[in-house]
Design a protein around this motif. Structure first.
Motif, PDB file in Angstrom:
ATOM      1  N   MET A   1       0.821  -1.196   0.000  1.00  0.00           N
ATOM      2  CA  MET A   1       0.000   0.000   0.000  1.00  0.00           C
ATOM      3  C   MET A   1       0.866   1.262   0.000  1.00  0.00           C
ATOM      4  O   MET A   1       0.647   2.174  -0.736  1.00  0.00           O
ATOM      5  N   GLY A   2       1.825   1.274   0.877  1.00  0.00           N
ATOM      6  CA  GLY A   2       2.677   2.441   0.948  1.00  0.00           C
ATOM      7  C   GLY A   2       2.028   3.547   1.749  1.00  0.00           C
ATOM      8  O   GLY A   2       0.834   3.537   2.024  1.00  0.00           O
ATOM      9  N   ARG A   3       2.831   4.476   2.124  1.00  0.00           N
ATOM     10  CA  ARG A   3       2.283   5.600   2.878  1.00  0.00           C
ATOM     11  C   ARG A   3       3.252   6.755   2.799  1.00  0.00           C
ATOM     12  O   ARG A   3       4.393   6.610   2.383  1.00  0.00           O
ATOM     13  N   SER A   4       2.761   7.914   3.198  1.00  0.00           N
ATOM     14  CA  SER A   4       3.600   9.094   3.126  1.00  0.00           C
ATOM     15  C   SER A   4       4.713   8.990   4.162  1.00  0.00           C
ATOM     16  O   SER A   4       4.610   8.249   5.124  1.00  0.00           O
ATOM     17  N   PRO A   5       5.770   9.803   3.978  1.00  0.00           N
ATOM     18  CA  PRO A   5       6.880   9.773   4.925  1.00  0.00           C
ATOM     19  C   PRO A   5       6.383  10.008   6.344  1.00  0.00           C
ATOM     20  O   PRO A   5       5.496  10.826   6.582  1.00  0.00           O
ATOM     21  N   CYS A   6       6.987   9.274   7.289  1.00  0.00           N
ATOM     22  CA  CYS A   6       6.459   9.309   8.647  1.00  0.00           C
ATOM     23  C   CYS A   6       6.622  10.686   9.296  1.00  0.00           C
ATOM     24  O   CYS A   6       5.992  10.974  10.289  1.00  0.00           O
ATOM     25  N   CYS A   7       7.482  11.509   8.753  1.00  0.00           N
ATOM     26  CA  CYS A   7       7.781  12.762   9.435  1.00  0.00           C
ATOM     27  C   CYS A   7       7.238  13.986   8.707  1.00  0.00           C
ATOM     28  O   CYS A   7       7.542  15.110   9.057  1.00  0.00           O
ATOM     29  N   GLU A   8       6.430  13.752   7.677  1.00  0.00           N
ATOM     30  CA  GLU A   8       6.033  14.901   6.871  1.00  0.00           C
ATOM     31  C   GLU A   8       5.138  15.877   7.641  1.00  0.00           C
ATOM     32  O   GLU A   8       5.053  17.037   7.326  1.00  0.00           O
ATOM     33  N   GLU A   9       4.459  15.310   8.687  1.00  0.00           N
ATOM     34  CA  GLU A   9       3.570  16.181   9.442  1.00  0.00           C
ATOM     35  C   GLU A   9       4.354  17.172  10.295  1.00  0.00           C
ATOM     36  O   GLU A   9       3.839  18.140  10.785  1.00  0.00           O
ATOM     37  N   SER A  10       5.634  16.886  10.467  1.00  0.00           N
ATOM     38  CA  SER A  10       6.434  17.758  11.310  1.00  0.00           C
ATOM     39  C   SER A  10       7.737  18.080  10.602  1.00  0.00           C
ATOM     40  O   SER A  10       8.712  17.376  10.699  1.00  0.00           O
ATOM     41  N   SER A  11       7.705  19.178   9.860  1.00  0.00           N
ATOM     42  CA  SER A  11       8.862  19.506   9.044  1.00  0.00           C
ATOM     43  C   SER A  11      10.019  20.057   9.866  1.00  0.00           C
ATOM     44  O   SER A  11      11.105  20.277   9.368  1.00  0.00           O
ATOM     45  N   SER A  12       9.762  20.289  11.169  1.00  0.00           N
ATOM     46  CA  SER A  12      10.808  20.897  11.981  1.00  0.00           C
ATOM     47  C   SER A  12      11.776  19.868  12.542  1.00  0.00           C
ATOM     48  O   SER A  12      12.751  20.249  13.173  1.00  0.00           O
ATOM     49  N   VAL A  13      11.488  18.581  12.345  1.00  0.00           N
ATOM     50  CA  VAL A  13      12.386  17.583  12.915  1.00  0.00           C
ATOM     51  C   VAL A  13      13.750  17.653  12.255  1.00  0.00           C
ATOM     52  O   VAL A  13      13.873  17.929  11.068  1.00  0.00           O
ATOM     53  N   LYS A  14      14.732  17.393  13.040  1.00  0.00           N
ATOM     54  CA  LYS A  14      16.100  17.488  12.561  1.00  0.00           C
ATOM     55  C   LYS A  14      16.450  16.308  11.649  1.00  0.00           C
ATOM     56  O   LYS A  14      15.999  15.188  11.871  1.00  0.00           O
ATOM     57  N   LYS A  15      17.235  16.606  10.651  1.00  0.00           N
ATOM     58  CA  LYS A  15      17.737  15.553   9.770  1.00  0.00           C
ATOM     59  C   LYS A  15      19.249  15.600   9.753  1.00  0.00           C
ATOM     60  O   LYS A  15      19.848  16.519  10.307  1.00  0.00           O
ATOM     61  N   GLY A  16      19.834  14.644   9.093  1.00  0.00           N
ATOM     62  CA  GLY A  16      21.284  14.638   8.951  1.00  0.00           C
ATOM     63  C   GLY A  16      21.998  13.929  10.082  1.00  0.00           C
ATOM     64  O   GLY A  16      21.368  13.247  10.891  1.00  0.00           O
ATOM     65  N   PRO A  17      23.309  14.087  10.114  1.00  0.00           N
ATOM     66  CA  PRO A  17      24.138  13.352  11.072  1.00  0.00           C
ATOM     67  C   PRO A  17      23.715  13.574  12.523  1.00  0.00           C
ATOM     68  O   PRO A  17      23.303  14.675  12.894  1.00  0.00           O
ATOM     69  N   TRP A  18      23.850  12.524  13.285  1.00  0.00           N
ATOM     70  CA  TRP A  18      23.490  12.596  14.699  1.00  0.00           C
ATOM     71  C   TRP A  18      24.655  13.161  15.505  1.00  0.00           C
ATOM     72  O   TRP A  18      25.820  12.865  15.238  1.00  0.00           O
ATOM     73  N   THR A  19      24.303  13.951  16.508  1.00  0.00           N
ATOM     74  CA  THR A  19      25.334  14.478  17.412  1.00  0.00           C
ATOM     75  C   THR A  19      25.524  13.492  18.570  1.00  0.00           C
ATOM     76  O   THR A  19      24.629  12.687  18.855  1.00  0.00           O
ATOM     77  N   PRO A  20      26.673  13.556  19.234  1.00  0.00           N
ATOM     78  CA  PRO A  20      26.901  12.691  20.396  1.00  0.00           C
ATOM     79  C   PRO A  20      25.824  12.882  21.472  1.00  0.00           C
ATOM     80  O   PRO A  20      25.437  11.914  22.141  1.00  0.00           O
ATOM     81  N   GLU A  21      25.330  14.091  21.589  1.00  0.00           N
ATOM     82  CA  GLU A  21      24.298  14.349  22.604  1.00  0.00           C
ATOM     83  C   GLU A  21      23.016  13.591  22.257  1.00  0.00           C
ATOM     84  O   GLU A  21      22.371  12.997  23.123  1.00  0.00           O
ATOM     85  N   GLU A  22      22.653  13.631  20.977  1.00  0.00           N
ATOM     86  CA  GLU A  22      21.454  12.914  20.546  1.00  0.00           C
ATOM     87  C   GLU A  22      21.629  11.417  20.750  1.00  0.00           C
ATOM     88  O   GLU A  22      20.708  10.733  21.222  1.00  0.00           O
ATOM     89  N   ASP A  23      22.808  10.927  20.395  1.00  0.00           N
ATOM     90  CA  ASP A  23      23.091   9.502  20.593  1.00  0.00           C
ATOM     91  C   ASP A  23      22.906   9.121  22.059  1.00  0.00           C
ATOM     92  O   ASP A  23      22.289   8.105  22.386  1.00  0.00           O
ATOM     93  N   GLU A  24      23.461   9.962  22.896  1.00  0.00           N
ATOM     94  CA  GLU A  24      23.403   9.690  24.330  1.00  0.00           C
ATOM     95  C   GLU A  24      21.951   9.623  24.818  1.00  0.00           C
ATOM     96  O   GLU A  24      21.576   8.730  25.566  1.00  0.00           O
ATOM     97  N   LYS A  25      21.160  10.589  24.361  1.00  0.00           N
ATOM     98  CA  LYS A  25      19.743  10.611  24.749  1.00  0.00           C
ATOM     99  C   LYS A  25      19.042   9.326  24.314  1.00  0.00           C
ATOM    100  O   LYS A  25      18.276   8.731  25.082  1.00  0.00           O
ATOM    101  N   LEU A  26      19.304   8.939  23.088  1.00  0.00           N
ATOM    102  CA  LEU A  26      18.633   7.757  22.538  1.00  0.00           C
ATOM    103  C   LEU A  26      19.051   6.497  23.295  1.00  0.00           C
ATOM    104  O   LEU A  26      18.204   5.684  23.694  1.00  0.00           O
ATOM    105  N   ILE A  27      20.350   6.347  23.487  1.00  0.00           N
ATOM    106  CA  ILE A  27      20.854   5.174  24.205  1.00  0.00           C
ATOM    107  C   ILE A  27      20.279   5.144  25.623  1.00  0.00           C
ATOM    108  O   ILE A  27      19.802   4.108  26.103  1.00  0.00           O
ATOM    109  N   ASP A  28      20.307   6.281  26.249  1.00  0.00           N
ATOM    110  CA  ASP A  28      19.841   6.377  27.624  1.00  0.00           C
ATOM    111  C   ASP A  28      18.375   5.974  27.723  1.00  0.00           C
ATOM    112  O   ASP A  28      17.988   5.183  28.586  1.00  0.00           O
ATOM    113  N   TYR A  29      17.583   6.503  26.792  1.00  0.00           N
ATOM    114  CA  TYR A  29      16.150   6.215  26.858  1.00  0.00           C
ATOM    115  C   TYR A  29      15.873   4.739  26.608  1.00  0.00           C
ATOM    116  O   TYR A  29      15.132   4.085  27.352  1.00  0.00           O
TER     117      TYR A  29
END
Length: 341
Positions: A1-29
Motif C-alpha cells: 500500500m505504501g504511505r507518506s513519509p512518517c515525518c512529513e507532518e512535522s517539518s521541523s524535525v532534525k535531519k542529517g548526522p546525529w550528534t553525540p548528545e542525541e546519541d546519548e539521549k537515545l541510548i539512555d532512553y
DNA sequence: AATCGGTTCAACCGCGGTAAC
DNA sequence: TGTTACCGCGGTTGAACCGAT
C-alpha cells in the motif's frame, strides 16, 4: 500500500548526522525503557527527530551488539554464498552474520564485493559469467597478447585439481565462453557449469562453506534453500549443485550458524527438497555440448575433477576445434584475431 | 599546499506488508 | 472489507574521507 513519509507532518524535525548528545539521549532512553513505539519514542526521549530516524540510528549504529570493523574473508564468503541464493535480501543475509547490519552488508556488497566479482567477469546479480560487450572488450584488453588456443590448453589442459587458474587465465576462459555464448545466441555453453574456478572457489561456490570442499565430498543432498524464501538465483547455486551434487548443504549451513541449523532452514527442509526445487528451477541446459576431450567433471568418484585432456576423439568434433578453425581462417578470423590479440 | 576525482558509509526516502480498528 | 498506522526493507543520496597529481 505504501504511505507518506512518517515525518512529513512535522517539518521541523532534525535531519542529517546525529550528534553525540542525541546519541546519548537515545541510548539512555532505550536502555531504560526499551524502544516501544518508534513513532512516539522521539517525544518521550526528548529528541527532535522522527521515529524512523531514531530506529535507523539505533539498529544500524547504536545497538550494543553491533560488530564494527572490517569484514573478514569468512564474512565475505558468507555474504557471497547467501547472496547467490537469496539475492538482495540484505536483512536475511545479515541474520547470518551476527552483529552486522543489513545496511552495512549492503554497503559492503556495493563497494567491495560487487566490484571484485565484476573484475572477475562474474555478474554480481546472477552470479553467472558476464556476457555484455563492454565486458568482452575489457577482457580482451586484459588478455593483451594472449593466444586463444594456448589459453584454452593452459587453462583447461593438464591443470591438477586444486591449482586454480590465475586471473589472466580466468579472463581467457571468460572471454571464450562469452564469445561462444554470443555466437550461440540463447544457448548456454557449459564452461560455466564446469568451470573449475567457479566450483572450487570458496567465494563463488555456495557449497564451499566452512571448509567443506564440494569438489571432494560425496554425499546425497537433502536440503534446500527455498520454500518461503524464494530461490532467487537458481544460476550458480543450482548449477553448482547439479553439477557437483554430492554435498550436504545443511551441514554447511549449520556450520555457518555456529553448529545449529538455522531455524529457517529447518522449517524449509521439512517442507521441500532440493530435488523438487531443482525440478522447479532446473539448471540451464547445455545446448552446446561440452566436449569430452576438453575435460568433464567426474561426478561418480571424487566430485568434479577435470579429467586430463585426452585426444582420443576426432579433432574436428569440438567447438574448440571449430574455434581454432575460425581463428585460422584468414577472412572470418581476422576480426576475432583483432579482439584477441 | 591545493585541487580533484573516486570511494565509503551513515542517513534518508519511499514502498510493501501487515496488524489494528 | 476497507482504511489507517506502523514497521521494516531495499534503493539512493550526499557529506566526509582519501589518495593521486
Amino acid at each position: 500500500m505504501g504511505r507518506s513519509p512518517c515525518c512529513e507532518e512535522s517539518s521541523s524535525v532534525k535531519k542529517g548526522p546525529w550528534t553525540p548528545e542525541e546519541d546519548e539521549k537515545l541510548i539512555d532512553y532505550i536502555s531504560k525503557h526499551g524502544h516501544g513505539s518508534w513513532r512516539t519514542l522521539p517525544k518521550r526521549a526528548g529528541l527532535n527527530r522522527c521515529g524512523k530516524s531514531c530506529r535507523l540510528r539505533w539498529t544500524n549504529y547504536l545497538r550494543p551488539d553491533i560488530k564494527r570493523g572490517k569484514f573478514s574473508e569468512d564474512d565475505e564468503r558468507i555474504i557471497i554464498n547467501f547472496h547467490s541464493v537469496l539475492g538482495n535480501k540484505w536483512s536475511k543475509i545479515a541474520a547470518h552474520l551476527p552483529g552486522r547490519t543489513d545496511n552495512e552488508i549492503k554497503n559492503y556488497w556495493n563497494t567491495h564485493i560487487r566490484k571484485k566479482l565484476l573484475k572477475m567477469g562474474i555478474d554480481p546479480e546472477t552470479h553467472k559469467p558476464r556476457t555484455d560487450l563492454n565486458h568482452l572488450m575489457s577482457l580482451s584488453q586484459l588478455l593483451g597478447m594472449s593466444n586463444l588456443s594456448s589459453a584454452i590448453s593452459t587453462a583447461w589442459g593438464n591443470k591438477p585439481l586444486g591449482l586454480q587458474p590465475d586471473i589472466t587465465q580466468l579472463a581467457k576462459i571468460q572471454l571464450v565462453q562469452n564469445l561462444l555464448q554470443l555466437i550461440n545466441n540463447n544457448s548456454f555453453v557449459n564452461i560455466g557449469n564446469n568451470n573449475p574456478y567457479l566450483l572450487s572457489n570458496p567465494n563463488l561456490n555456495p557449497l564451499f562453506l566452512n571448509g567443506i570442499n564440494p569438489l571432494q565430498t560425496n554425499k546425497e543432498p537433502h536440503v534446500v534453500l527455498s520454500g518461503s524464501e524464494e530461490y532467487a538465483n537458481p544460476g550458480l547455486y543450482s548449477q553448482a549443485q547439479s553439477q557437483c551434487s554430492q554435498h550436504d548443504v545443511s551441514k554447511s549451513l549449520a556450520d555457518l550458524d555456529g553448529g545449529s541449523i538455522p531455524q529457517d532452514y529447518n522449517k524449509i527442509n521439512s517442507t521441500t527438497t532440493s530435488r523438487e526445487n531443482l525440478a522447479e528451477n532446473p539448471p540451464l541446459p547445455a545446448l552446446v555440448a561440452f566436449p569430452p576431450k576438453m575435460g568433464t567433471f567426474n561426478q561418480m568418484d571424487s566430485g568434479c575433477n577435470i579429467a586430463a585432456q585426452t585426444s582420443t576423439e576426432s579433432p574436428s568434433n569440438t567447438i574448440f576445434d571449430d574455434w581454432e578453425k575460425l581463428l585460422d581462417d584468414e577472412t572470418s578470423g581476422s576480426y576475432w584475431k583483432e579482439i584477441l590479440e
